[in-house]
Design a protein around this motif. Structure first.
Motif, short mmCIF file in Angstrom:
data_model
loop_
_atom_site.label_atom_id
_atom_site.label_comp_id
_atom_site.label_asym_id
_atom_site.label_seq_id
_atom_site.Cartn_x
_atom_site.Cartn_y
_atom_site.Cartn_z
N LEU A 97 11.84 2.70 4.30
CA LEU A 97 10.60 2.59 3.55
C LEU A 97 9.90 3.94 3.57
CD1 LEU A 97 8.46 0.71 2.16
CD2 LEU A 97 7.56 0.29 4.45
N GLU A 98 9.36 4.34 2.44
CA GLU A 98 8.60 5.58 2.35
C GLU A 98 7.67 5.69 3.55
OE1 GLU A 98 5.09 7.24 -0.61
OE2 GLU A 98 6.55 5.84 -1.41
N GLY A 99 7.71 6.82 4.22
CA GLY A 99 6.90 7.04 5.41
C GLY A 99 7.70 6.89 6.70
N ASP A 100 8.84 6.18 6.65
CA ASP A 100 9.70 6.08 7.83
C ASP A 100 10.31 7.45 8.10
OD1 ASP A 100 9.22 3.35 7.93
OD2 ASP A 100 11.23 2.76 7.24
N ALA A 101 10.31 7.86 9.36
CA ALA A 101 10.88 9.16 9.72
C ALA A 101 12.40 9.15 9.58
CB ALA A 101 10.48 9.54 11.14
N GLU A 102 13.00 8.01 9.88
CA GLU A 102 14.46 7.88 9.78
C GLU A 102 14.82 6.43 9.54
OE1 GLU A 102 15.43 7.83 14.54
OE2 GLU A 102 15.27 9.76 13.54
N LEU A 103 16.11 6.16 9.50
CA LEU A 103 16.61 4.82 9.21
C LEU A 103 16.70 4.04 10.52
CD1 LEU A 103 17.69 3.07 6.89
CD2 LEU A 103 19.95 3.99 7.37
N THR A 104 15.72 3.18 10.78
CA THR A 104 15.68 2.43 12.04
C THR A 104 15.43 0.93 11.83
OG1 THR A 104 13.33 2.97 12.30
CG2 THR A 104 14.91 4.41 13.41
N TRP A 105 15.47 0.47 10.60
CA TRP A 105 15.18 -0.94 10.29
C TRP A 105 16.32 -1.57 9.50
CZ3 TRP A 105 10.67 -3.24 11.99
CH2 TRP A 105 9.67 -2.38 12.47
N TYR A 106 16.41 -2.87 9.58
CA TYR A 106 17.38 -3.63 8.78
C TYR A 106 16.79 -5.01 8.51
CZ TYR A 106 18.66 -6.83 12.53
OH TYR A 106 18.62 -7.81 13.48
N HIS A 107 17.40 -5.69 7.56
CA HIS A 107 17.12 -7.11 7.39
C HIS A 107 18.37 -7.79 6.86
CE1 HIS A 107 16.54 -6.58 3.01
NE2 HIS A 107 15.83 -5.51 3.33
N ARG A 108 18.52 -9.06 7.18
CA ARG A 108 19.65 -9.80 6.64
C ARG A 108 19.54 -9.78 5.12
NH1 ARG A 108 19.40 -15.35 9.78
NH2 ARG A 108 19.29 -16.00 7.61
N ALA A 109 20.68 -9.73 4.46
CA ALA A 109 20.70 -9.67 3.00
C ALA A 109 20.01 -10.88 2.38
CB ALA A 109 22.14 -9.53 2.50
N ASP A 110 20.10 -12.03 3.03
CA ASP A 110 19.52 -13.26 2.46
C ASP A 110 18.04 -13.43 2.78
OD1 ASP A 110 20.15 -13.67 5.19
OD2 ASP A 110 20.36 -15.83 4.90
N LEU A 111 17.47 -12.59 3.64
CA LEU A 111 16.07 -12.77 4.03
C LEU A 111 15.10 -11.84 3.32
CD1 LEU A 111 16.37 -13.28 7.89
CD2 LEU A 111 16.19 -15.01 6.09
N GLY A 112 15.58 -10.71 2.89
CA GLY A 112 14.69 -9.77 2.22
C GLY A 112 13.78 -9.04 3.19
N PHE A 113 12.86 -8.28 2.62
CA PHE A 113 11.99 -7.39 3.40
C PHE A 113 11.18 -8.12 4.46
CE2 PHE A 113 8.23 -4.78 4.13
CZ PHE A 113 8.80 -3.54 4.37
N ALA A 114 10.80 -9.36 4.19
CA ALA A 114 10.00 -10.12 5.16
C ALA A 114 10.74 -10.35 6.47
CB ALA A 114 9.57 -11.45 4.56
N GLY A 115 12.07 -10.27 6.43
CA GLY A 115 12.88 -10.45 7.63
C GLY A 115 13.26 -9.14 8.31
N ARG A 116 12.55 -8.09 7.99
CA ARG A 116 12.85 -6.74 8.49
C ARG A 116 12.66 -6.66 10.01
NH1 ARG A 116 9.68 -1.25 7.62
NH2 ARG A 116 11.39 0.14 7.10
N ARG A 117 13.67 -6.08 10.67
CA ARG A 117 13.66 -5.93 12.13
C ARG A 117 14.12 -4.52 12.49
NH1 ARG A 117 13.64 -10.87 14.75
NH2 ARG A 117 14.17 -12.66 13.46
N ARG A 118 13.74 -4.06 13.68
CA ARG A 118 14.23 -2.77 14.19
C ARG A 118 15.71 -2.90 14.51
NH1 ARG A 118 11.47 1.57 14.71
NH2 ARG A 118 9.22 1.46 14.83
N LEU A 119 16.46 -1.84 14.25
CA LEU A 119 17.87 -1.84 14.63
C LEU A 119 18.01 -1.90 16.14
CD1 LEU A 119 19.13 0.79 12.07
CD2 LEU A 119 20.03 -1.51 12.31
N PRO A 120 19.01 -2.63 16.61
CA PRO A 120 19.21 -2.72 18.07
C PRO A 120 19.66 -1.37 18.64
CG PRO A 120 20.94 -3.93 16.90
CD PRO A 120 19.98 -3.42 15.88
#
Length: 120
Positions: A97-120
């Motif tokens: 997402l614009e403003g994120d310093a790097e790629l550290t988030w994910y979400h299940r394909a079926d949940l969309g942005f509302a299901g966004r979580r930090r990568l383990p």
């Protein structure tokens, strides 16, 4: 296009950052030019209708260029891009997402942005 590994997605994000930064800048120009072209709009030093059309065309070119990499462009304000991936056998989208310093988030394909979580 196939799936990205986390490492591939992070490398692709670094490669795409100049284009993504250009999209953000052009988006602002298009909004300012659009406002200037409305009745009673405040003039802008950016120009008028020809500059608006040129900025929109360039914005579309850049968005197409991003999508041709296999990255999904999900939103433009704010800018949101997803990298299709697989996390422990589960289809996910690595999410920047614009403003994120790097790629550290994910979400299940079926949940969309509302299901966004930090990568383990």
């Amino acid at each position: 296009m196939g799936l990205f590994t986390l490492d591939e997605a992070r490398k692709e994000l670094v490669r795409l950052r100049p284009l993504l930064d250009d999209i953000v800048a052009l988006r602002a120009d298009v909004v300012e030019l659009s406002a200037a072209l409305t009745p009673g709009g405040r003039p802008t030093p950016l120009g008028g209708l020809p500059e608006h059309k040129a900025a929109e065309a360039r914005l579309n070119e850049l968005m197409t260029e991003v999508q041709e990499t296999g990255v999904e462009l999900k939103g433009i304000a704010p800018l949101l891009v997803d990298f299709p991936a697989d996390l422990d056998g589960v289809p996910v989208l690595l999410c920047w997402l614009e403003g994120d310093a790097e790629l550290t988030w994910y979400h299940r394909a079926d949940l969309g942005f509302a299901g966004r979580r930090r990568l383990p």
